[in-house]
Design a protein around this motif. Structure first.
Motif, PDB file in Angstrom:
ATOM      1  N   LEU A  43      23.967   6.290  11.371  1.00 54.16           N
ATOM      2  CA  LEU A  43      22.972   6.947  11.607  1.00 54.16           C
ATOM      3  C   LEU A  43      21.640   6.347  12.493  1.00 54.16           C
ATOM      4  O   LEU A  43      21.205   6.752  13.352  1.00 54.16           O
ATOM      5  N   ALA A  44      21.867   5.015  12.568  1.00 56.27           N
ATOM      6  CA  ALA A  44      21.197   4.136  13.690  1.00 56.27           C
ATOM      7  C   ALA A  44      21.590   4.396  14.971  1.00 56.27           C
ATOM      8  O   ALA A  44      20.891   4.399  15.742  1.00 56.27           O
ATOM      9  N   GLU A  45      22.672   4.391  15.103  1.00 53.44           N
ATOM     10  CA  GLU A  45      23.356   4.569  16.785  1.00 53.44           C
ATOM     11  C   GLU A  45      23.282   6.103  16.971  1.00 53.44           C
ATOM     12  O   GLU A  45      22.800   6.373  18.177  1.00 53.44           O
ATOM     13  N   GLY A  46      23.323   6.882  16.135  1.00 46.92           N
ATOM     14  CA  GLY A  46      23.003   8.142  16.367  1.00 46.92           C
ATOM     15  C   GLY A  46      21.588   8.485  16.794  1.00 46.92           C
ATOM     16  O   GLY A  46      21.278   9.227  17.701  1.00 46.92           O
ATOM     17  N   GLU A  47      20.746   7.840  16.264  1.00 47.47           N
ATOM     18  CA  GLU A  47      19.260   8.110  16.363  1.00 47.47           C
ATOM     19  C   GLU A  47      18.990   7.368  17.918  1.00 47.47           C
ATOM     20  O   GLU A  47      18.271   7.940  18.749  1.00 47.47           O
ATOM     21  N   GLU A  48      19.636   6.156  18.104  1.00 48.68           N
ATOM     22  CA  GLU A  48      19.540   5.550  19.615  1.00 48.68           C
ATOM     23  C   GLU A  48      19.925   6.525  20.506  1.00 48.68           C
ATOM     24  O   GLU A  48      19.431   6.608  21.511  1.00 48.68           O
ATOM     25  N   ALA A  49      21.083   7.036  20.275  1.00 49.21           N
ATOM     26  CA  ALA A  49      21.448   8.033  21.148  1.00 49.21           C
ATOM     27  C   ALA A  49      20.554   9.203  21.688  1.00 49.21           C
ATOM     28  O   ALA A  49      20.598   9.494  22.509  1.00 49.21           O
ATOM     29  N   ALA A  50      20.140   9.619  20.384  1.00 43.65           N
ATOM     30  CA  ALA A  50      19.079  10.964  20.564  1.00 43.65           C
ATOM     31  C   ALA A  50      17.990  10.399  21.508  1.00 43.65           C
ATOM     32  O   ALA A  50      17.567  11.096  22.225  1.00 43.65           O
ATOM     33  N   ARG A  51      17.596   9.302  21.382  1.00 54.21           N
ATOM     34  CA  ARG A  51      16.313   8.801  21.831  1.00 54.21           C
ATOM     35  C   ARG A  51      16.494   8.473  23.321  1.00 54.21           C
ATOM     36  O   ARG A  51      15.623   8.892  24.410  1.00 54.21           O
ATOM     37  N   ALA A  52      17.872   7.836  23.686  1.00 54.93           N
ATOM     38  CA  ALA A  52      18.457   7.998  24.868  1.00 54.93           C
ATOM     39  C   ALA A  52      18.297   9.278  25.768  1.00 54.93           C
ATOM     40  O   ALA A  52      17.895   9.441  27.094  1.00 54.93           O
ATOM     41  N   ALA A  53      18.856  10.189  25.005  1.00 51.94           N
ATOM     42  CA  ALA A  53      18.966  11.595  25.559  1.00 51.94           C
ATOM     43  C   ALA A  53      17.660  12.042  26.033  1.00 51.94           C
ATOM     44  O   ALA A  53      17.150  12.820  26.935  1.00 51.94           O
ATOM     45  N   GLU A  54      16.577  11.916  25.193  1.00 48.45           N
ATOM     46  CA  GLU A  54      15.048  12.396  25.439  1.00 48.45           C
ATOM     47  C   GLU A  54      14.670  11.575  26.645  1.00 48.45           C
ATOM     48  O   GLU A  54      13.881  12.164  27.365  1.00 48.45           O
ATOM     49  N   ALA A  55      15.044  10.268  26.579  1.00 46.95           N
ATOM     50  CA  ALA A  55      14.586   9.594  27.873  1.00 46.95           C
ATOM     51  C   ALA A  55      15.121  10.250  29.098  1.00 46.95           C
ATOM     52  O   ALA A  55      14.631  10.003  30.426  1.00 46.95           O
ATOM     53  N   VAL A  56      16.176  10.653  29.145  1.00 45.69           N
ATOM     54  CA  VAL A  56      17.077  11.179  30.016  1.00 45.69           C
ATOM     55  C   VAL A  56      16.242  12.542  30.548  1.00 45.69           C
ATOM     56  O   VAL A  56      16.018  12.912  31.859  1.00 45.69           O
ATOM     57  N   ALA A  57      15.861  13.299  29.724  1.00 47.49           N
ATOM     58  CA  ALA A  57      15.313  14.692  29.812  1.00 47.49           C
ATOM     59  C   ALA A  57      13.902  14.241  30.558  1.00 47.49           C
ATOM     60  O   ALA A  57      13.481  15.042  31.429  1.00 47.49           O
ATOM     61  N   GLU A  58      13.141  13.375  30.064  1.00 47.42           N
ATOM     62  CA  GLU A  58      11.906  12.976  30.720  1.00 47.42           C
ATOM     63  C   GLU A  58      12.099  12.384  31.954  1.00 47.42           C
ATOM     64  O   GLU A  58      11.182  12.835  32.886  1.00 47.42           O
ATOM     65  N   ALA A  59      13.089  11.861  32.608  1.00 46.86           N
ATOM     66  CA  ALA A  59      13.275  11.482  33.491  1.00 46.86           C
ATOM     67  C   ALA A  59      13.792  12.245  34.729  1.00 46.86           C
ATOM     68  O   ALA A  59      13.475  12.390  35.971  1.00 46.86           O
ATOM     69  N   ASP A  60      14.469  13.318  33.962  1.00 48.00           N
ATOM     70  CA  ASP A  60      14.821  14.558  34.969  1.00 48.00           C
ATOM     71  C   ASP A  60      13.618  15.309  35.198  1.00 48.00           C
ATOM     72  O   ASP A  60      13.373  15.797  36.383  1.00 48.00           O
ATOM     73  N   VAL A  61      12.730  15.433  34.463  1.00 49.97           N
ATOM     74  CA  VAL A  61      11.464  16.243  34.589  1.00 49.97           C
ATOM     75  C   VAL A  61      10.714  15.377  35.841  1.00 49.97           C
ATOM     76  O   VAL A  61      10.078  16.212  36.740  1.00 49.97           O
ATOM     77  N   ALA A  62      10.716  14.311  35.591  1.00 51.15           N
ATOM     78  CA  ALA A  62       9.955  13.569  37.026  1.00 51.15           C
ATOM     79  C   ALA A  62      10.607  13.515  37.936  1.00 51.15           C
ATOM     80  O   ALA A  62       9.827  13.766  39.023  1.00 51.15           O
ATOM     81  N   MET A  63      11.793  13.636  37.951  1.00 50.50           N
ATOM     82  CA  MET A  63      12.564  13.648  39.295  1.00 50.50           C
ATOM     83  C   MET A  63      12.482  15.236  39.661  1.00 50.50           C
ATOM     84  O   MET A  63      12.569  15.411  41.062  1.00 50.50           O
TER      85      MET A  63
END
Length: 266
Positions: free
Chosen positions: A59-79
């Motif tokens: 559960l913890a690793e899944g949450e961390e992976a989900a948050r990392a994916a959110e960070a990618v989405a935000e970085a993609d919008v910035a780019m």
């Protein structure tokens, strides 16, 4: 049903059953039935230790992976925004340059088209892998045409670097999530075997006493796929036929599938 949803449910069933069975054991009149109940509770408690740890880690690793994916989405919008500003600046620079009749306008246009082949709308429609490649080419062009110190180029470079770092972090978190799921699969096998065996011991103990229902203490594992336990009705076994459309989970040790984690990318 997600992988971890099944495990959270089974873990809760095991914890509840262990508590109820251990409380019932000393009140059971038949001596052998009492021993069977104690053994069932011990089986559940022993399996719960590694299983609970594996569930928590997954559960913890899944949450961390989900948050990392959110960070990618935000970085993609910035780019996307950085590319749009870079594109507009490059276009303005091109038209300013061709105002000089001494320059080779066709050559400059070819370089612009190679360096920034897509308008901002086209860039936003790209997947993650393609957008990274196009932005990399655009920066190469802009460093030459505008200069590395130009404010828009500096901003675009920072957005690109942030996107690359976010994807690296997401890939690492996905790897950790895969490993955690592999550990969970192994712990799940042990937990399921313990649950089924404990249920059989409880069934035998209750048969000796003839005054309790097995369904009140331990539902069959297949019932997890049918939602909350239904009151009433006849007792069922772990090998009962599931309803149409249900996913079947045999009590025999299964061959676990290779865990699938969606990649961050196109």
């Amino acid at each position: 049903m997600s992988e971890t949803h099944f495990d959270v449910t089974l873990k809760a069933w095991m914890e509840r059953a262990a508590d109820q069975i251990r409380a019932m054991a000393p009140k059971t009149a038949h001596a052998r039935g009492q021993q069977a109940l104690v053994l069932a509770a011990d089986l559940l408690d022993e399996a719960l230790l590694p299983y609970s740890a594996a569930v928590a880690e997954a559960l913890a690793e899944g949450e961390e992976a989900a948050r990392a994916a959110e960070a990618v989405a935000e970085a993609d919008v910035a780019m996307d925004g950085a590319y749009e500003r870079l594109y507009a600046t490059a276009q303005s620079n091109y038209y300013g340059a061709v105002a000089d009749v001494s320059v080779n306008a066709a050559r400059l246009k070819d370089r612009l088209d190679r360096g920034m082949p897509l308008p901002p709308s086209g860039f936003r429609a790209l997947g993650l892998d393609r957008s990274r490649a196009v932005m990399e080419g655009a920066l190469t062009y802009a460093n030459d045409a505008l200069g590395a110190d130009h404010a828009v180029v500096v901003d675009a470079q920072a957005a690109y670097d942030g996107f690359v770092q976010a994807r690296k972090a997401a890939n690492a978190e996905n790897s950790d999530a895969v490993l955690a799921m592999q550990k969970l699969f192994a712990a799940r096998d042990e937990a399921r075997r313990a649950y089924v065996a404990a249920r059989q011991f409880v069934e035998g103990a209750l048969s000796l006493n003839e005054n309790e229902s097995l369904r009140q203490l331990m539902l069959p594992v297949t019932a997890i796929y049918k939602g909350p336990g239904r009151p009433g009705g006849s007792d069922s076994t772990d090998t009962e036929a599931p309803e149409s459309g249900d996913v079947i989970l045999n009590d025999a040790p299964p061959v676990q599938p290779t865990p699938v984690v969606e990649p961050v990318g196109e």
